[in-house]
Design a protein around this motif. Structure first.
Motif, PDB file in Angstrom:
ATOM      1  N   ALA A  40       0.861  -1.002   0.234  1.00 37.26           N
ATOM      2  CA  ALA A  40       0.129   0.298  -0.216  1.00 37.26           C
ATOM      3  C   ALA A  40       0.836   1.218   0.110  1.00 37.26           C
ATOM      4  O   ALA A  40       0.719   1.912   0.676  1.00 37.26           O
ATOM      5  CB  ALA A  40      -1.071   0.359   0.911  1.00 37.26           C
ATOM      6  N   GLY A  41       1.894   1.507  -1.418  1.00 38.21           N
ATOM      7  CA  GLY A  41       2.965   2.531  -1.093  1.00 38.21           C
ATOM      8  C   GLY A  41       1.910   3.347  -1.613  1.00 38.21           C
ATOM      9  O   GLY A  41       0.977   3.559  -2.375  1.00 38.21           O
ATOM     10  N   ARG A  42       2.103   4.979  -0.889  1.00 42.04           N
ATOM     11  CA  ARG A  42       1.589   6.359  -0.376  1.00 42.04           C
ATOM     12  C   ARG A  42       1.986   7.211  -1.454  1.00 42.04           C
ATOM     13  O   ARG A  42       3.301   7.295  -1.496  1.00 42.04           O
ATOM     14  CB  ARG A  42       0.986   6.185   1.172  1.00 42.04           C
ATOM     15  N   GLY A  43       1.197   7.953  -1.815  1.00 44.97           N
ATOM     16  CA  GLY A  43       2.240   9.292  -2.778  1.00 44.97           C
ATOM     17  C   GLY A  43       1.176  10.213  -2.106  1.00 44.97           C
ATOM     18  O   GLY A  43       0.561  10.201  -1.449  1.00 44.97           O
ATOM     19  N   ARG A  44       1.981  11.641  -2.502  1.00 42.74           N
ATOM     20  CA  ARG A  44       1.062  12.650  -2.355  1.00 42.74           C
ATOM     21  C   ARG A  44      -0.508  12.469  -2.532  1.00 42.74           C
ATOM     22  O   ARG A  44      -0.842  11.858  -3.440  1.00 42.74           O
ATOM     23  CB  ARG A  44       1.884  13.638  -2.765  1.00 42.74           C
ATOM     24  N   LEU A  45      -1.043  13.904  -1.693  1.00 43.97           N
ATOM     25  CA  LEU A  45      -2.829  13.858  -2.028  1.00 43.97           C
ATOM     26  C   LEU A  45      -3.426  12.309  -1.711  1.00 43.97           C
ATOM     27  O   LEU A  45      -4.277  12.356  -3.174  1.00 43.97           O
ATOM     28  CB  LEU A  45      -2.658  14.859  -3.360  1.00 43.97           C
ATOM     29  N   ASP A  46      -3.120  11.845  -1.293  1.00 42.77           N
ATOM     30  CA  ASP A  46      -3.677   9.861  -1.122  1.00 42.77           C
ATOM     31  C   ASP A  46      -3.884   9.680  -2.348  1.00 42.77           C
ATOM     32  O   ASP A  46      -4.244   8.953  -2.343  1.00 42.77           O
ATOM     33  CB  ASP A  46      -5.027  10.199  -0.730  1.00 42.77           C
ATOM     34  N   ARG A  47      -2.447   9.611  -3.163  1.00 46.65           N
ATOM     35  CA  ARG A  47      -2.719   8.706  -4.377  1.00 46.65           C
ATOM     36  C   ARG A  47      -2.024   7.804  -4.252  1.00 46.65           C
ATOM     37  O   ARG A  47      -0.944   7.704  -2.434  1.00 46.65           O
ATOM     38  CB  ARG A  47      -1.709   9.263  -5.486  1.00 46.65           C
ATOM     39  N   SER A  48      -1.985   6.689  -4.650  1.00 41.00           N
ATOM     40  CA  SER A  48      -1.219   5.680  -4.392  1.00 41.00           C
ATOM     41  C   SER A  48       0.543   5.444  -5.353  1.00 41.00           C
ATOM     42  O   SER A  48       0.379   6.419  -6.018  1.00 41.00           O
ATOM     43  CB  SER A  48      -1.232   3.838  -4.242  1.00 41.00           C
ATOM     44  N   TRP A  49       0.936   5.024  -4.567  1.00 40.89           N
ATOM     45  CA  TRP A  49       2.493   4.936  -5.544  1.00 40.89           C
ATOM     46  C   TRP A  49       2.793   2.894  -5.808  1.00 40.89           C
ATOM     47  O   TRP A  49       2.994   2.904  -4.895  1.00 40.89           O
ATOM     48  CB  TRP A  49       3.877   5.343  -4.388  1.00 40.89           C
ATOM     49  N   ILE A  50       3.070   2.841  -7.209  1.00 41.10           N
ATOM     50  CA  ILE A  50       3.112   1.782  -7.643  1.00 41.10           C
ATOM     51  C   ILE A  50       4.673   1.025  -7.689  1.00 41.10           C
ATOM     52  O   ILE A  50       4.746   2.454  -8.209  1.00 41.10           O
ATOM     53  CB  ILE A  50       2.241   1.467  -8.336  1.00 41.10           C
ATOM     54  N   SER A  51       4.710   0.269  -6.946  1.00 40.62           N
ATOM     55  CA  SER A  51       6.399  -0.298  -7.794  1.00 40.62           C
ATOM     56  C   SER A  51       6.629  -1.733  -7.897  1.00 40.62           C
ATOM     57  O   SER A  51       6.193  -2.061  -7.281  1.00 40.62           O
ATOM     58  CB  SER A  51       7.413   0.701  -6.552  1.00 40.62           C
ATOM     59  N   ALA A  52       7.474  -1.975  -9.030  1.00 36.61           N
ATOM     60  CA  ALA A  52       7.702  -3.314  -9.397  1.00 36.61           C
ATOM     61  C   ALA A  52       8.389  -3.668  -8.159  1.00 36.61           C
ATOM     62  O   ALA A  52       9.512  -3.092  -7.644  1.00 36.61           O
ATOM     63  CB  ALA A  52       8.223  -3.682 -10.711  1.00 36.61           C
ATOM     64  N   PRO A  53       7.933  -4.917  -7.787  1.00 30.64           N
ATOM     65  CA  PRO A  53       9.045  -5.786  -6.309  1.00 30.64           C
ATOM     66  C   PRO A  53      10.319  -5.959  -6.929  1.00 30.64           C
ATOM     67  O   PRO A  53      10.494  -5.840  -7.842  1.00 30.64           O
ATOM     68  CB  PRO A  53       8.589  -6.838  -6.299  1.00 30.64           C
ATOM     69  N   LEU A  54      11.343  -5.940  -5.559  1.00 28.53           N
ATOM     70  CA  LEU A  54      12.676  -6.074  -5.766  1.00 28.53           C
ATOM     71  C   LEU A  54      13.818  -5.437  -7.102  1.00 28.53           C
ATOM     72  O   LEU A  54      14.985  -5.780  -7.302  1.00 28.53           O
ATOM     73  CB  LEU A  54      13.090  -7.689  -6.239  1.00 28.53           C
ATOM     74  N   GLN A  55      12.802  -4.378  -7.907  1.00 28.52           N
ATOM     75  CA  GLN A  55      13.632  -3.269  -8.849  1.00 28.52           C
ATOM     76  C   GLN A  55      13.935  -1.730  -8.226  1.00 28.52           C
ATOM     77  O   GLN A  55      15.012  -1.847  -9.304  1.00 28.52           O
ATOM     78  CB  GLN A  55      12.525  -3.601  -9.986  1.00 28.52           C
ATOM     79  N   ASN A  56      13.287  -1.535  -7.305  1.00 25.91           N
ATOM     80  CA  ASN A  56      13.537  -0.219  -6.651  1.00 25.91           C
ATOM     81  C   ASN A  56      13.833   0.752  -5.634  1.00 25.91           C
ATOM     82  O   ASN A  56      13.952  -0.984  -5.036  1.00 25.91           O
ATOM     83  CB  ASN A  56      12.018   0.783  -7.426  1.00 25.91           C
ATOM     84  N   VAL A  57      13.918   1.394  -5.221  1.00 31.25           N
ATOM     85  CA  VAL A  57      14.512   1.748  -4.047  1.00 31.25           C
ATOM     86  C   VAL A  57      13.274   2.412  -3.115  1.00 31.25           C
ATOM     87  O   VAL A  57      12.075   3.480  -4.328  1.00 31.25           O
ATOM     88  CB  VAL A  57      15.206   2.712  -4.217  1.00 31.25           C
ATOM     89  N   LEU A  58      12.867   2.071  -2.376  1.00 28.80           N
ATOM     90  CA  LEU A  58      11.425   2.234  -1.542  1.00 28.80           C
ATOM     91  C   LEU A  58      11.411   2.326   0.045  1.00 28.80           C
ATOM     92  O   LEU A  58      12.472   1.480   0.542  1.00 28.80           O
ATOM     93  CB  LEU A  58      10.451   1.356  -1.343  1.00 28.80           C
ATOM     94  N   ALA A  59      11.725   4.104   0.476  1.00 29.33           N
ATOM     95  CA  ALA A  59      12.900   3.973   1.682  1.00 29.33           C
ATOM     96  C   ALA A  59      12.524   5.509   2.592  1.00 29.33           C
ATOM     97  O   ALA A  59      11.614   6.447   1.839  1.00 29.33           O
ATOM     98  CB  ALA A  59      13.992   4.023   1.222  1.00 29.33           C
ATOM     99  N   SER A  60      12.067   5.364   3.473  1.00 33.02           N
ATOM    100  CA  SER A  60      11.607   6.753   4.250  1.00 33.02           C
ATOM    101  C   SER A  60      12.909   6.818   5.753  1.00 33.02           C
ATOM    102  O   SER A  60      13.052   5.481   5.589  1.00 33.02           O
ATOM    103  CB  SER A  60      10.214   6.130   5.289  1.00 33.02           C
ATOM    104  N   VAL A  61      12.821   7.891   5.531  1.00 33.33           N
ATOM    105  CA  VAL A  61      13.652   8.210   6.430  1.00 33.33           C
ATOM    106  C   VAL A  61      13.231   8.983   7.691  1.00 33.33           C
ATOM    107  O   VAL A  61      12.694  10.126   7.173  1.00 33.33           O
ATOM    108  CB  VAL A  61      14.538  10.030   5.750  1.00 33.33           C
ATOM    109  N   ILE A  62      13.437   8.574   9.028  1.00 29.81           N
ATOM    110  CA  ILE A  62      13.030   9.285  10.456  1.00 29.81           C
ATOM    111  C   ILE A  62      14.306  10.388  10.625  1.00 29.81           C
ATOM    112  O   ILE A  62      15.192  10.593  11.022  1.00 29.81           O
ATOM    113  CB  ILE A  62      13.315   8.770  11.175  1.00 29.81           C
TER     114      ILE A  62
END
Ligand code: BTN
Length: 247
Positions: A40-62
Motif C-alpha cells: 500500500a505504497g502512498r504518494g502525495r495527496l492520497d495517491r498510491s505509489w506503485i512499484s514493481a517488487p525487488l527493482q526499485n528503492v523504497l525508503a523512508s528516512v526518520i
C-alpha cells in the motif's frame, strides 16, 4: 548520519507508515526503513505509489528537525535534491526538479517524495518517503506523468543498495547544511536544479484549477507564481504540475 541505521523489510504496506511506528518507539534520527515491496505504497495527496517488487528503492528516512516550522519547507526540497544528485552521480542522467519534490529526467518521473510530519510529546518529527525507479522498465497502469527509471535512462541496471547509500550521503550533506544555516543553501541549490521557472504551470488545489507562471521560491520553500493579471501568489501546498513549455 542518515542511513547509518537501516531497517530492511521484505514486504510492508508502506515504509512511511512503518517509519512512523518507529518514531513512536523513538528510533534514532537518520534511521532509514527500506523494503523490497510495498502493498500500500502512498504518494502525495492520497495517491498510491506503485512499484514493481525487488527493482526499485523504497525508503523512508526518520528526522527530528530542530529548526522552526517556517523552515520545514526546505525538507522536501532537499530530499529531491539528494535524489537528483545521486542520479547524476551514478547514472550520469540530467535530472531536474519540479516543485515541491518530483525528480524528473526529460519531464519523465524518476522519483517521488512524500514528507509526513508531526509531533511526539514536545519533539517534532518528519518521515521522508522516497521512491526511486531504478531497474523497472515496464510501467503498467495509469500515471499522471510518464515514469522513467535509471535503467531506462542509462541503459544498464543499478545496485539498489548503492543508489540508496548515494542518496543518503547527499541527503546527509544537505540536512547538515540546513541544520547549520537553514533554508538558504538548500534553496540556492534547488534553484539551479529546476527548469520550472519561467514556465506556465497548472495549479490544482482547494482554490480550484488555474494557470500561472512559476517564477521563483519564497524563503520558506514555497513556490512563487505570477498570475496573468500580474498578481503574485506563494504556494505552500496543493498540486502543481507543469504544462507545456512557454517562452
Ligand atoms: C509522490 O510522488 O506522490 C510521492 C511518492 C512517494 C513514494 C514513497 S515509496 C517509499 C515511501 N513509502 C510510501 O508509502 N511512500 C513513499
Amino acid at each position: 548520519m542518515i542511513g547509518d541505521r537501516l531497517v530492511h523489510l521484505d514486504v510492508v504496506d508502506s515504509t512511511n507508515r512503518y517509519a512512523r511506528e518507529l518514531v513512536r518507539d523513538q528510533a534514532a534520527e537518520g534511521t532509514v526503513v527500506t523494503a523490497e515491496r510495498q502493498t500500500a505504497g502512498r504518494g502525495r495527496l492520497d495517491r498510491s505509489w506503485i512499484s514493481a517488487p525487488l527493482q526499485n528503492v523504497l525508503a523512508s528516512v526518520i528526522l527530528y528537525p530542530e529548526r522552526a516550522a517556517e523552515q520545514w519547507g526546505g525538507i522536501p526540497l532537499m530530499a529531491g535534491l539528494a535524489v537528483a544528485t545521486a542520479a547524476s552521480t551514478l547514472a550520469g542522467v540530467d535530472a531536474h526538479l519540479n516543485w515541491p519534490n518530483d525528480v524528473l529526467v526529460a519531464q519523465r518521473k524518476l522519483s517521488g517524495i512524500l514528507v509526513e510530519s508531526g509531533q511526539l510529546g514536545s519533539r517534532p518529527w518528519a518521515v521522508v518517503g522516497i521512491g526511486i525507479n531504478v531497474n523497472q522498465t515496464r510501467f503498467e497502469g495509469e500515471y499522471r506523468r510518464i515514469p522513467t527509471s535509471l535503467m531506462l535512462e542509462a541503459g544498464r541496471p543499478f545496485d539498489t543498495g548503492e543508489v540508496l547509500s548515494t542518496v543518503c550521503g547527499a541527503f546527509d550533506r544537505l540536512y547538515t547544511a540546513w541544520r547549520d544555516e537553514g533554508n538558504a543553501p538548500i534553496l540556492a541549490e534547488w534553484r539551479r536544479a529546476t527548469r520550472m521557472f519561467g514556465r506556465i504551470i497548472v495549479i490544482e488545489d482547494a482554490g480550484g484549477k488555474r494557470e500561472a507562471r512559476a517564477v521563483g521560491l519564497g524563503d520558506d520553500g514555497s513556490l512563487r507564481v505570477e498570475h496573468p493579471d500580474g498578481g503574485v501568489e506563494y504556494l505552500l501546498a496543493g498540486d502543481v504540475s507543469l504544462t507545456e513549455e512557454q517562452s
